[in-house]
Design an enzyme around this catalytic site. Sequence first.
Site, PDB file in Angstrom:
ATOM      1  N   LYS A 195       0.806  -0.994   0.044  1.00  0.00           N
ATOM      2  CA  LYS A 195      -0.005   0.174   0.022  1.00  0.00           C
ATOM      3  C   LYS A 195       0.815   1.095  -0.038  1.00  0.00           C
ATOM      4  O   LYS A 195       1.668   1.685   0.946  1.00  0.00           O
ATOM      5  CB  LYS A 195      -0.892  -0.152   1.191  1.00  0.00           C
ATOM      6  N   LYS A 248      -2.507  -1.601  -3.664  1.00  0.00           N
ATOM      7  CA  LYS A 248      -3.241  -0.229  -3.603  1.00  0.00           C
ATOM      8  C   LYS A 248      -2.413   0.763  -3.862  1.00  0.00           C
ATOM      9  O   LYS A 248      -1.428   0.849  -2.745  1.00  0.00           O
ATOM     10  CB  LYS A 248      -3.977  -0.377  -2.077  1.00  0.00           C
TER      11      LYS A 248
HETATM   12 ZN   LIG Z   1      -6.031   3.227   7.651  1.00  0.00          ZN
END
Ligand SMILES: [Zn+2]
Length: 323
Positions: A195, A248
Amino acid sequence: MSYPKTRLRRLRYNKAIRDLVDDTNLSTTDLIYPIFVCEGKNIKKEIKSMPGQYQLSIDNVLKTCDELVSKNINSIILFGIPSKKDEEGLVAIDNNGIVQRAIKEIKKKNKNILVIVDVCNCQYTTHGHCGTIKDGDVDNDSTLKNLGSQALSLVNAGADVIAPSDMMDGRVKYIRDILDKSNYHKIPIFSYSIKYASSFYGPFRNATDISTNFTDRKTYQMSFKSSNEALREAEMDIKEGVDVIIIKPALSYLDILYKIKSKYNIPVIAYNVSGEYSMLKAASEKKWIKSKETIIEILTSMKRAGANAIITYHALEVSDYLN
Ligand SMILES: [Zn+2]
């Protein structure tokens, strides 16, 4: 053999031939729809920065689930919007919290829909960070405790899959141990292993009413200038027992997706994030692009790069055009 004997266009003149030789397919069963659940009754509040997406009270979440299933979209990922927040995000552990109640109601009505639940603290903390603050920064190990309790409470409520998105080191192992000790060895962990600290999350913060008091999340989310670190993140989570890796954002990170998919034999999910959604909506509102065609092209590119599935706000609007 080369031109003129070889002519690659021969396979493009006829749609049926094109369909036969295509090697990437996008289907509704590849899609996971994100849902923002809030307190109240009959609430369907449009998110300003994400036209066509809503904060929904539980009764409307149930209606959305019915609609999804009728379109053969059988997976959702839930995000909670609590009415109260606190310094440590302890409200997320409340067994009667908004997400816990939503899971119970969804499962009562729609046993077969797969309920994935995002596990993090940022929607529940007054400061908007993903964990407990100590000495001016998010403290890794005390945050793990909250995440573990949150995961257990959500599984107790009936969640099918736990998806930690906090980026704390060691959280997959921590959550796995807690679930296994409670006899939940059948519950998978889909971790946001990779992420990035990204500007593409902007509209999501608007959706979840996340505080924007803080400067950034760069001490725990990854730098977008880093590519090889993604391999280490994936490797660590695989060693800790992750079942599926979520990456992501997606669109600017297809190289990372391809790299992870090529190197590890593990299912991968791409998160087509809010900023990607809102840019497309803005351009199609201005009629600068053809919405449906562009969405399908973008989602197919994620599959082509190696995604097994995609979390996307576009799921419902393109479902009629997919298999
Ligand atoms: Zn978070």
